[in-house]
Scaffold this motif. Structure first.
Motif, PDB file in Angstrom:
ATOM      1  N   UNK A  21       0.840  -1.202   0.000  1.00 17.60           N
ATOM      2  CA  UNK A  21       0.000   0.000   0.000  1.00 17.60           C
ATOM      3  C   UNK A  21       0.871   1.248   0.000  1.00 17.60           C
ATOM      4  N   UNK A  22       1.902   1.252   0.818  1.00 18.63           N
ATOM      5  CA  UNK A  22       2.805   2.411   0.874  1.00 18.63           C
ATOM      6  C   UNK A  22       3.459   2.663  -0.481  1.00 18.63           C
ATOM      7  N   UNK A  23       3.898   1.597  -1.136  1.00 24.58           N
ATOM      8  CA  UNK A  23       4.554   1.747  -2.434  1.00 24.58           C
ATOM      9  C   UNK A  23       3.578   2.226  -3.500  1.00 24.58           C
ATOM     10  N   UNK A  24       2.333   1.787  -3.424  1.00 24.72           N
ATOM     11  CA  UNK A  24       1.328   2.255  -4.383  1.00 24.72           C
ATOM     12  C   UNK A  24       1.111   3.765  -4.250  1.00 24.72           C
ATOM     13  N   UNK A  25       1.130   4.259  -2.999  1.00 22.78           N
ATOM     14  CA  UNK A  25       0.966   5.703  -2.778  1.00 22.78           C
ATOM     15  C   UNK A  25       2.183   6.453  -3.315  1.00 22.78           C
ATOM     16  N   UNK A  26       3.379   5.956  -3.002  1.00 25.99           N
ATOM     17  CA  UNK A  26       4.607   6.616  -3.467  1.00 25.99           C
ATOM     18  C   UNK A  26       4.657   6.634  -4.990  1.00 25.99           C
ATOM     19  N   UNK A  27       4.275   5.537  -5.611  1.00 26.31           N
ATOM     20  CA  UNK A  27       4.341   5.434  -7.075  1.00 26.31           C
ATOM     21  C   UNK A  27       3.430   6.440  -7.768  1.00 26.31           C
ATOM     22  N   UNK A  28       2.249   6.669  -7.206  1.00 28.96           N
ATOM     23  CA  UNK A  28       1.218   7.414  -7.933  1.00 28.96           C
ATOM     24  C   UNK A  28       0.898   8.793  -7.363  1.00 28.96           C
ATOM     25  N   UNK A  29       1.571   9.198  -6.311  1.00 30.48           N
ATOM     26  CA  UNK A  29       1.247  10.464  -5.638  1.00 30.48           C
ATOM     27  C   UNK A  29       1.635  11.665  -6.497  1.00 30.48           C
ATOM     28  N   UNK A  30       1.015  12.831  -6.238  1.00 34.10           N
ATOM     29  CA  UNK A  30       1.508  14.062  -6.855  1.00 34.10           C
ATOM     30  C   UNK A  30       2.959  14.316  -6.452  1.00 34.10           C
ATOM     31  N   UNK A  31       3.692  14.960  -7.310  1.00 30.46           N
ATOM     32  CA  UNK A  31       5.136  15.117  -7.101  1.00 30.46           C
ATOM     33  C   UNK A  31       5.459  15.824  -5.789  1.00 30.46           C
ATOM     34  N   UNK A  32       4.640  16.797  -5.399  1.00 27.65           N
ATOM     35  CA  UNK A  32       4.952  17.597  -4.208  1.00 27.65           C
ATOM     36  C   UNK A  32       4.272  17.079  -2.939  1.00 27.65           C
ATOM     37  N   UNK A  33       3.707  15.879  -2.973  1.00 30.15           N
ATOM     38  CA  UNK A  33       2.997  15.303  -1.825  1.00 30.15           C
ATOM     39  C   UNK A  33       3.949  14.405  -1.059  1.00 30.15           C
ATOM     40  N   UNK A  34       4.120  14.673   0.250  1.00 33.36           N
ATOM     41  CA  UNK A  34       5.033  13.883   1.072  1.00 33.36           C
ATOM     42  C   UNK A  34       4.347  12.617   1.583  1.00 33.36           C
ATOM     43  N   UNK A  35       5.091  11.522   1.615  1.00 33.28           N
ATOM     44  CA  UNK A  35       4.628  10.284   2.236  1.00 33.28           C
ATOM     45  C   UNK A  35       5.590   9.959   3.371  1.00 33.28           C
ATOM     46  N   UNK A  36       5.064  10.004   4.598  1.00 29.70           N
ATOM     47  CA  UNK A  36       5.870   9.919   5.809  1.00 29.70           C
ATOM     48  C   UNK A  36       5.534   8.625   6.546  1.00 29.70           C
ATOM     49  N   UNK A  37       6.550   7.906   6.959  1.00 28.27           N
ATOM     50  CA  UNK A  37       6.330   6.662   7.698  1.00 28.27           C
ATOM     51  C   UNK A  37       5.800   6.944   9.096  1.00 28.27           C
ATOM     52  N   UNK A  38       4.940   6.054   9.572  1.00 22.57           N
ATOM     53  CA  UNK A  38       4.496   6.106  10.963  1.00 22.57           C
ATOM     54  C   UNK A  38       4.902   4.868  11.726  1.00 22.57           C
ATOM     55  N   UNK A  39       5.844   4.091  11.160  1.00 27.13           N
ATOM     56  CA  UNK A  39       6.289   2.839  11.774  1.00 27.13           C
ATOM     57  C   UNK A  39       7.803   2.868  11.912  1.00 27.13           C
ATOM     58  N   UNK A  40       8.298   3.044  13.137  1.00 23.85           N
ATOM     59  CA  UNK A  40       9.742   3.166  13.359  1.00 23.85           C
ATOM     60  C   UNK A  40      10.528   1.988  12.801  1.00 23.85           C
ATOM     61  N   UNK A  41      10.036   0.779  13.015  1.00 30.46           N
ATOM     62  CA  UNK A  41      10.811  -0.406  12.673  1.00 30.46           C
ATOM     63  C   UNK A  41      10.982  -0.611  11.175  1.00 30.46           C
ATOM     64  N   UNK A  42      10.098  -0.017  10.366  1.00 28.31           N
ATOM     65  CA  UNK A  42      10.210  -0.183   8.907  1.00 28.31           C
ATOM     66  C   UNK A  42      10.470   1.138   8.194  1.00 28.31           C
ATOM     67  N   UNK A  43      10.769   2.200   8.947  1.00 28.74           N
ATOM     68  CA  UNK A  43      10.995   3.506   8.319  1.00 28.74           C
ATOM     69  C   UNK A  43      12.159   3.473   7.342  1.00 28.74           C
ATOM     70  N   UNK A  44      13.245   2.796   7.692  1.00 30.98           N
ATOM     71  CA  UNK A  44      14.412   2.755   6.812  1.00 30.98           C
ATOM     72  C   UNK A  44      14.094   2.086   5.477  1.00 30.98           C
ATOM     73  N   UNK A  45      13.503   0.872   5.456  1.00 27.31           N
ATOM     74  CA  UNK A  45      13.146   0.307   4.152  1.00 27.31           C
ATOM     75  C   UNK A  45      12.063   1.093   3.423  1.00 27.31           C
ATOM     76  N   UNK A  46      11.176   1.758   4.147  1.00 26.89           N
ATOM     77  CA  UNK A  46      10.165   2.579   3.474  1.00 26.89           C
ATOM     78  C   UNK A  46      10.805   3.780   2.788  1.00 26.89           C
ATOM     79  N   UNK A  47      11.824   4.371   3.401  1.00 24.91           N
ATOM     80  CA  UNK A  47      12.551   5.461   2.748  1.00 24.91           C
ATOM     81  C   UNK A  47      13.248   4.935   1.500  1.00 24.91           C
TER      82      UNK A  47
END
Length: 297
Positions: A177-203
């Motif tokens: 779900x996170x990757x789908x948002x990152x792939x299709x979001x507007x260019x200036x829209x930030x996607x911020x992790x809310x899960x400490x343990x997976x923040x690094x791979x999400x970045x």
């Protein structure tokens, strides 16, 4: 192109705990100490009145006092994001219009909880919130607390159709779900992790940082980890991440914020007090936390 504010919110935000004294009152001295600790540790911004701050147990007057105190003690050193969310849309709108938000950088507003609205209901809620907010809005999807997941399609619909929404804090735990948002979001829209343990791979997948619980304690190392990951220095990011990984597990083993307060109490930053229904971690978990921290490097 991202605005200056969105550039400021790219990195590590920290969802501040609310320290209490033994009598249940807010411990303002401890909160000042915590604010200095996280800013000196290198976080990019702070968030007040998040769930980590035990907001459901705070009175309306205490919430106003916390907003004002945080602005005063942060003193413009970093941006301040204010949490204003509820399952009653009209109540959120009223609070947005009455809270002292002149110094706020943005609003973090959780998806409506408990009532489990449809995706259309979630969309209409945020449309009303964004229209009423005097500051830019950060969406917050945390189905483990709200009882309803905000789908990638709903997030992208809001990002594309609703003005004054600039970012999403994503805590669904669903990497696809996170990757789908990152792939299709507007260019200036930030996607911020809310899960400490997976923040690094999400970045690594393209997200823009994290609003962290762990950074209350691990301010320096967590901020450095996020900074390294955003710079594509994943060798250093992995080193820091794996050094903290057991800490994340212990921190969230029983309850948030019970876990993070146990860490902060060990460090002498806050006392280990709560308001019901939150209670301290069990003695068994506290012993594991203390053992881990005694060996932490």
């Amino acid at each position: 192109m991202q605005t200056m504010l969105q550039q400021q919110l790219r990195g590590t935000g920290v969802a501040l705990v609310t320290p209490f004294s033994a009598n249940g009152a807010i411990d303002w001295n401890a909160l000042e100490k915590l604010i200095d600790h996280v800013i000196n540790g290198g976080v990019n911004y702070v968030v007040t009145l998040g769930t980590t701050g035990e907001t459901p147990t705070l009175s309306s007057e205490e919430k106003l006092d916390l907003i004002k105190f945080t602005f005063e003690k942060v003193n413009k050193r970093v941006p301040v994001v204010v949490g204003i969310g509820d399952y009653n849309t009209q109540d959120v709108v009223k609070r947005l219009q009455s809270c002292p938000l002149d110094e706020a950088a943005a609003i973090l507003s959780v998806a409506p909880y408990y009532s489990k609205p449809s995706q259309e209901g979630i969309f209409q809620h945020y449309k009303a919130v964004a229209a009423a907010s005097p500051k830019p809005v950060i969406l917050y999807n945390v189905p483990g607390r709200t009882g309803r997941n905000m789908t990638a399609a709903t997030t992208l619909r809001i990002a594309n159709e609703v003005e004054n929404v600039i970012a999403m804090k994503e805590a669904s735990g669903d990497m696809v779900q996170c990757m789908e948002i990152v792939r299709s979001k507007p260019k200036d829209f930030l996607v911020i992790s809310g899960d400490d343990a997976v923040a690094m791979p999400q970045i690594a997948c393209g997200m823009d940082g994290v609003i962290s619980v762990a950074a209350n304690f691990f301010a320096k190392d967590f901020s450095a980890m996020v900074k390294a990951a955003l710079a594509n220095n994943f060798e250093e990011a992995r080193r820091l991440h794996y050094n903290m990984l057991e800490g994340y597990d212990l921190m969230f083993a029983e309850n948030n914020p019970a876990g993070i307060k146990a860490f902060l109490a060990y460090a002498g930053i806050v006392e280990n007090h709560f308001r019901l229904p939150v209670v301290p971690v069990s003695s068994e978990l506290e012993a594991k936390i203390n053992k881990y921290l005694a060996a932490y490097k």
